[in-house]
Write a protein that holds these residues in place. Structure first.
Motif, short mmCIF file in Angstrom:
data_model
loop_
_atom_site.label_atom_id
_atom_site.label_comp_id
_atom_site.label_asym_id
_atom_site.label_seq_id
_atom_site.Cartn_x
_atom_site.Cartn_y
_atom_site.Cartn_z
N LEU A 41 -1.93 7.26 -15.83
CA LEU A 41 -0.72 7.00 -16.61
C LEU A 41 0.24 8.18 -16.49
O LEU A 41 -0.13 9.32 -16.73
CB LEU A 41 -1.07 6.78 -18.08
CG LEU A 41 -2.05 5.66 -18.39
CD1 LEU A 41 -2.31 5.60 -19.90
CD2 LEU A 41 -1.55 4.32 -17.87
N PRO A 71 9.11 7.06 -14.36
CA PRO A 71 9.46 6.07 -15.40
C PRO A 71 10.08 6.68 -16.64
O PRO A 71 11.03 6.14 -17.20
CB PRO A 71 8.11 5.42 -15.71
CG PRO A 71 7.29 5.62 -14.48
CD PRO A 71 7.72 6.95 -13.92
N SER A 72 9.57 7.84 -17.08
CA SER A 72 10.07 8.43 -18.32
C SER A 72 11.51 8.91 -18.18
O SER A 72 12.24 8.94 -19.17
CB SER A 72 9.18 9.61 -18.73
OG SER A 72 9.16 10.59 -17.70
N LEU A 75 14.03 6.38 -19.31
CA LEU A 75 14.04 5.95 -20.71
C LEU A 75 15.15 6.66 -21.48
O LEU A 75 15.37 7.85 -21.30
CB LEU A 75 12.70 6.27 -21.37
CG LEU A 75 11.48 5.51 -20.86
CD1 LEU A 75 10.22 6.07 -21.52
CD2 LEU A 75 11.61 4.03 -21.15
N GLN A 106 4.11 8.97 -25.45
CA GLN A 106 4.20 8.42 -24.10
C GLN A 106 2.91 7.72 -23.70
O GLN A 106 2.92 6.67 -23.06
CB GLN A 106 4.50 9.54 -23.11
CG GLN A 106 5.89 10.15 -23.24
CD GLN A 106 6.07 11.30 -22.28
OE1 GLN A 106 5.92 11.15 -21.07
NE2 GLN A 106 6.37 12.48 -22.82
N ALA A 109 2.73 4.39 -25.44
CA ALA A 109 3.61 3.41 -24.80
C ALA A 109 3.05 2.93 -23.47
O ALA A 109 3.10 1.73 -23.15
CB ALA A 109 4.99 4.02 -24.61
N ALA A 110 2.50 3.86 -22.68
CA ALA A 110 1.96 3.49 -21.37
C ALA A 110 0.75 2.58 -21.51
O ALA A 110 0.59 1.61 -20.75
CB ALA A 110 1.59 4.75 -20.59
N ALA A 112 0.16 0.61 -24.09
CA ALA A 112 0.66 -0.66 -24.62
C ALA A 112 1.27 -1.51 -23.51
O ALA A 112 1.11 -2.74 -23.49
CB ALA A 112 1.69 -0.41 -25.72
N ARG A 113 1.97 -0.87 -22.55
CA ARG A 113 2.59 -1.62 -21.45
C ARG A 113 1.55 -2.29 -20.57
O ARG A 113 1.83 -3.27 -19.90
CB ARG A 113 3.47 -0.70 -20.59
CG ARG A 113 4.80 -0.34 -21.22
CD ARG A 113 5.75 0.25 -20.19
NE ARG A 113 5.26 1.48 -19.63
CZ ARG A 113 5.49 2.69 -20.13
NH1 ARG A 113 6.21 2.80 -21.24
NH2 ARG A 113 5.02 3.78 -19.54
N ARG A 114 0.34 -1.75 -20.56
CA ARG A 114 -0.71 -2.34 -19.75
C ARG A 114 -1.19 -3.66 -20.33
O ARG A 114 -1.85 -4.45 -19.64
CB ARG A 114 -1.92 -1.40 -19.65
CG ARG A 114 -1.68 -0.18 -18.78
CD ARG A 114 -2.99 0.33 -18.23
NE ARG A 114 -3.67 -0.71 -17.50
CZ ARG A 114 -4.70 -1.41 -17.96
NH1 ARG A 114 -5.19 -1.21 -19.16
NH2 ARG A 114 -5.26 -2.33 -17.22
N GLY A 115 -0.87 -3.92 -21.60
CA GLY A 115 -1.31 -5.16 -22.22
C GLY A 115 -2.72 -5.04 -22.75
O GLY A 115 -3.14 -3.98 -23.22
N GLN A 117 -6.38 -4.31 -23.43
CA GLN A 117 -7.20 -3.20 -22.97
C GLN A 117 -8.67 -3.47 -23.30
O GLN A 117 -9.01 -3.87 -24.40
CB GLN A 117 -6.78 -1.89 -23.65
CG GLN A 117 -7.61 -0.69 -23.23
CD GLN A 117 -7.27 0.53 -24.04
OE1 GLN A 117 -6.31 0.54 -24.80
NE2 GLN A 117 -8.06 1.58 -23.89
#
Length: 359
Positions: A41, A71-72, A75, A106, A109-110, A112-115, A117
């Protein structure tokens, strides 16, 4: 035998070969090392780079636009102001990192973006944007410790430049490596000084040799990033890079194709017809040639690089990573070869430098 040699423990290639793979993939290594699926991540410590903050230059390398590969950096800060890449050293306050997003936030968020877990999934925090050993030591140490405070984080990957590896920060990394798995990833790109000059890298290969030796003296894992298809380089030049790196005690190599993103010198050179970006078949041939010469103990972190479609000038084929993987596997199968099949069997002195072409 040097202290480097005594500390070095080569990684076995038996697991990936037994799995029927053509190369030592990062996923295979993670499963071997941690016993479960591990995801890498990206996190941002707010670091700049001496090639962008005015210490060496302000434009960076010819291919560099931090927003395109970080990516950051795309943002906005928490209050909605659109953030641009900061032209300063690593920021001192945790709350200021990544435009106001703490390392812990961070990671949240990373993840959570993976969906969804799985309970046993683990993560390596990858300090990716900027040069993540460039800045106040106390601030960097706090950022590293903040990342490993998370129970799901089983390791750190620290991306940086070889000319940003002071003894002071390497001592900090050695301290952190006593608490978790850790690797220092250096942007080497090529072993040829003439190419490093052409891409405005701001350092030569000997800077990496020096940083590498001091990392190994501290028992640190070392990885390198390499670009295939750099302007002015022949296939023979790329193979010389492979053969030079094969003589070192590296943990991993991260190759990727030359690609261009908007608002860079390289994009201008491509538009002017001064630089040609590689075709897929061409790159696959170079990559397989390259991997055949790297020892099987080296972990291969990826097969290609890309950028978000809105930033990418080309080549568009790099957006299809699954397609690139299939093409690489097919080429290994066609040749009947695998990573390391053409590698030398012994380790040479780490200070060995490549042959130079006098221009």
């Amino acid at each position: 035998m040097s202290s480097i040699d005594r500390e070095f423990c080569p990684l076995s290639s038996s697991a990936w070969r037994a799995a029927g793979l053509s190369y030592h993939s990062l996923n295979c290594f993670y499963r071997q090392q941690f016993g479960t699926k591990v995801w890498k991540l990206s996190v941002d410590a707010g670091c700049s780079c001496p090639n962008r903050d005015g210490t060496l230059a302000t434009l960076g390398c010819i291919f560099c636009d931090p927003e395109s590969f970080s990516p950051s950096r795309r943002l906005p800060p928490p209050h909605g102001e659109m953030g641009r890449v900061r032209q300063a050293l690593c920021l001192d306050q945790t709350a200021q990192r990544s435009g106001g997003h703490s390392i812990a936030a961070q990671l949240d968020a990373a993840i959570a973006r993976r969906g969804r877990q799985h309970a046993n999934e683990r993560f390596v925090a990858y300090f990716q944007p900027g040069s993540n050993t460039y800045g106040p030591t106390d601030s960097l140490r706090a950022a590293y410790l903040e990342a490993i405070a998370r129970p799901e984080v089983v390791g750190l990957a620290i991306g940086t430049r070889p000319d940003c590896a002071s003894d002071e920060i390497l001592d900090v990394l050695a301290e952190i490596a006593g608490k978790t798995w850790l690797i220092v990833e250096f942007g080497v790109q090529t072993v040829h000084d003439r190419t490093l000059d052409r891409i405005a890298r701001g350092h030569h290969y000997d800077a990496f040799v020096d940083a590498y030796r001091r990392c190994r003296q501290r028992g640190l894992n070392v990885g390198v990033h390499v670009i295939l298809g750099l302007p002015g380089e022949s296939c023979e030049d790329m193979l010389e890079t492979a053969q030079t790196l094969a003589n070192l005690e590296l943990h991993s190599v991260k190759p990727h194709n030359l690609y261009a993103v908007k608002n860079t010198v390289l994009a201008d050179q491509v538009a002017a017809g001064q630089v040609r970006l590689p075709e897929l078949a061409e790159y696959v041939g170079w990559l397989v040639d390259f991997l055949e010469r790297l020892p099987g103990r080296f972990v291969i972190e990826r097969l290609c690089g890309d950028a978000p479609r809105d930033y990418l000038v080309g080549p568009v084929w790099c957006l299809n990573k699954a397609g690139v993987r299939r093409a690489v596997d097919a080429e290994f199968h066609r040749r009947g070869t695998w990573q390391g099949c053409k590698a030398a069997g012994s380790l040479a002195d780490a200070s060995q430098t490549p042959r130079r072409t006098v221009e």
